[in-house]
Write a protein that holds these residues in place. Structure first.
Motif, short mmCIF file in Angstrom:
data_model
loop_
_atom_site.label_atom_id
_atom_site.label_comp_id
_atom_site.label_asym_id
_atom_site.label_seq_id
_atom_site.Cartn_x
_atom_site.Cartn_y
_atom_site.Cartn_z
N THR A 182 0.85 -1.18 0.00
CA THR A 182 0.00 0.00 0.00
C THR A 182 0.88 1.24 0.00
O THR A 182 1.58 1.52 0.98
N VAL A 183 0.88 1.95 -1.12
CA VAL A 183 1.69 3.16 -1.26
C VAL A 183 0.81 4.34 -0.87
O VAL A 183 -0.26 4.56 -1.46
N LYS A 184 1.27 5.10 0.12
CA LYS A 184 0.44 6.15 0.70
C LYS A 184 1.14 7.50 0.65
O LYS A 184 2.35 7.61 0.89
N ALA A 185 0.39 8.54 0.29
CA ALA A 185 0.94 9.90 0.23
C ALA A 185 1.25 10.40 1.63
O ALA A 185 0.39 10.38 2.51
N GLY A 186 2.49 10.81 1.82
CA GLY A 186 2.91 11.35 3.11
C GLY A 186 3.15 12.84 3.03
O GLY A 186 2.41 13.57 2.35
N GLU A 187 4.20 13.29 3.66
CA GLU A 187 4.51 14.72 3.76
C GLU A 187 4.76 15.34 2.38
O GLU A 187 5.58 14.86 1.59
N ASP A 188 3.99 16.41 2.08
CA ASP A 188 4.13 17.18 0.83
C ASP A 188 3.91 16.33 -0.42
O ASP A 188 4.42 16.67 -1.50
N MET A 189 3.16 15.25 -0.29
CA MET A 189 2.84 14.42 -1.44
C MET A 189 1.33 14.41 -1.65
O MET A 189 0.55 14.56 -0.70
N THR A 190 0.89 14.23 -2.90
CA THR A 190 -0.53 14.22 -3.21
C THR A 190 -0.97 12.83 -3.65
O THR A 190 -0.13 11.97 -3.96
N TYR A 191 -2.28 12.65 -3.69
CA TYR A 191 -2.80 11.38 -4.18
C TYR A 191 -2.38 11.14 -5.63
O TYR A 191 -2.06 10.01 -6.02
N SER A 192 -2.33 12.21 -6.43
CA SER A 192 -1.91 12.09 -7.81
C SER A 192 -0.47 11.59 -7.90
O SER A 192 -0.13 10.79 -8.78
N ASP A 193 0.39 12.05 -6.98
CA ASP A 193 1.78 11.57 -6.95
C ASP A 193 1.84 10.07 -6.74
O ASP A 193 2.62 9.36 -7.38
N VAL A 194 1.00 9.60 -5.83
CA VAL A 194 0.99 8.17 -5.50
C VAL A 194 0.38 7.35 -6.63
O VAL A 194 0.90 6.30 -7.02
N GLU A 195 -0.73 7.84 -7.17
CA GLU A 195 -1.44 7.10 -8.21
C GLU A 195 -0.59 6.92 -9.46
O GLU A 195 -0.67 5.88 -10.13
N SER A 196 0.23 7.91 -9.79
CA SER A 196 1.03 7.85 -11.01
C SER A 196 2.44 7.30 -10.78
O SER A 196 3.22 7.17 -11.74
N ALA A 197 2.78 6.96 -9.54
CA ALA A 197 4.13 6.49 -9.24
C ALA A 197 4.45 5.19 -9.98
O ALA A 197 3.65 4.26 -10.00
N VAL A 198 5.63 5.15 -10.58
CA VAL A 198 6.14 3.93 -11.20
C VAL A 198 6.83 3.14 -10.09
O VAL A 198 7.85 3.56 -9.56
N CYS A 199 6.26 1.99 -9.72
CA CYS A 199 6.73 1.23 -8.55
C CYS A 199 7.47 -0.03 -8.96
O CYS A 199 7.04 -0.73 -9.89
N SER A 200 8.56 -0.33 -8.25
CA SER A 200 9.39 -1.48 -8.58
C SER A 200 9.82 -2.23 -7.32
O SER A 200 9.74 -1.70 -6.21
N LEU A 201 10.26 -3.47 -7.53
CA LEU A 201 10.89 -4.26 -6.48
C LEU A 201 12.26 -4.73 -6.96
O LEU A 201 12.43 -5.05 -8.14
N LYS A 202 13.22 -4.76 -6.04
CA LYS A 202 14.57 -5.22 -6.35
C LYS A 202 14.90 -6.42 -5.47
O LYS A 202 14.37 -6.59 -4.38
N ASN A 203 15.83 -7.26 -5.95
CA ASN A 203 16.35 -8.42 -5.22
C ASN A 203 15.32 -9.53 -5.04
O ASN A 203 15.43 -10.34 -4.11
#
Length: 314
Positions: free
Chosen positions: A160-181
């Motif tokens: 669950t990626v959640k908008a924190g300090e100085d971040m918006t829902y749009s920032d979270v919704e459009s984030a390109v998310c990855s996993l490593k290792n």
């Protein structure tokens, strides 16, 4: 709570429907037809979603007398009452002896001639349904229903990626998310129900907002604009991460900035082990902040769920 699924071999009307391997009808064929019921351990959901689909099939294997039934498909009837019927040949008891059966989901025709599926790639999350493995064993005999209790054999990771300090829902919704290792590839053995991660850790796998290969994007996305969060459900192979270095790592790019944070599963209520365990759901909250990314609280629930929360920094 368990939901029962009836996996019933259909009753045929005459001897003409029997193959040469089936028993002679001494009364009614119903007397020799194997009947199956099944339930799934823990929550009444599969990994992929919360209901059976009309195309869902399980594979059943067992030996009665001299007759070997190998990977016979039983399909969901689609009637809403969790009934399954034989998709091809039916299973009959050849004598009065007890029979040991195994069953798995989802059925694969290739496992009729082989026991193991190989090179399964979980990065193609659009195909989650193909590697959402369940497995069960049970015994049965003529006149007694076989009761399967299916267990999850893969691990579920809910990020669950959640908008924190100085971040918006749009920032979270459009984030390109990855996993490593992560070990993305593996095998599944229908005889033991074992899912095994293989190959080498992936340097980086983009599972959300991957415009380059949409098959890699997870199909299960839960958006909550009021909570300024987006949750991604991933089905992965069970695996252990190294004690030093090589931790599972989350990374995100949004608004021209990059964020990352290690996910140490030993800090979750996970018996102190840094691993993804079969049949376990890990709920990880990622707080995306301008000043850094944090991992927040995490829990475990059914399947068996584990949750954790982290901060990811730039």
């Amino acid at each position: 709570m368990k939901i029962k699924y009836l996996l019933a071999a259909a009753i045929v009307s005459g001897l003409a429907a029997c193959s040469s391997d089936e028993p002679t009808n001494t009364g009614t064929e119903k007397d020799n037809t194997a009947l199956f019921t099944g339930s799934i351990e823990g929550a009444h959901t599969r990994a992929y979603d919360q209901k059976w689909d009309p195309t869902d099939q399980i594979g059943i294997t067992g030996t009665s007398g001299a007759k070997v039934y190998t990977n016979l498909p039983y399909k969901y009837a689609g009637s809403g009452d969790e009934t399954f019927t034989a998709a091809a040949n039916k299973i009959y008891y050849q004598d009065g002896n007890e029979v040991q059966f195994t069953a798995y989901y989802p059925w694969s025709e290739s496992l009729t001639a082989a026991t193991t599926l190989t090179t399964i790639d979980t990065r193609k999350q659009a195909d989650q349904k193909k590697f959402d493995f369940l497995y069960a064993t049970a015994t049965g005999s003529k006149g007694v229903s076989v009761s399967f209790t299916f267990a999850h054999k893969m691990a579920k990771l809910v990020l669950t990626v959640k908008a924190g300090e100085d971040m918006t829902y749009s920032d979270v919704e459009s984030a390109v998310c990855s996993l490593k290792n992560l070990l993305p590839e593996g095998t599944f053995d229908r005889t033991t129900g074992t899912a095994t991660a293989t190959d080498n850790p992936d340097a980086e796998w983009t599972f959300a907002n991957n415009s380059g290969d949409t098959d890699y994007n997870t199909p299960t996305v839960t958006k909550n604009e009021a909570n300024k969060s987006v949750a991604y459900t991933l089905i992965l192979f069970p695996q252990t991460f190294p004690s030093t270095g090589g931790n599972l790592t989350f990374a995100a790019t949004t608004g021209g900035n990059s964020y990352s944070a290690e996910i140490d599963l030993s800090k979750v209520p996970n018996n102190g082990t840094n691993e993804l365990k079969p049949g376990t759901q890990y709920n990880i909250t990622i707080n995306l902040n301008k000043t850094g990314l944090t991992v927040g609280t995490s829990t475990i629930s059914q399947w068996t769920e584990m949750s954790h929360e982290i901060n990811a920094g730039m």
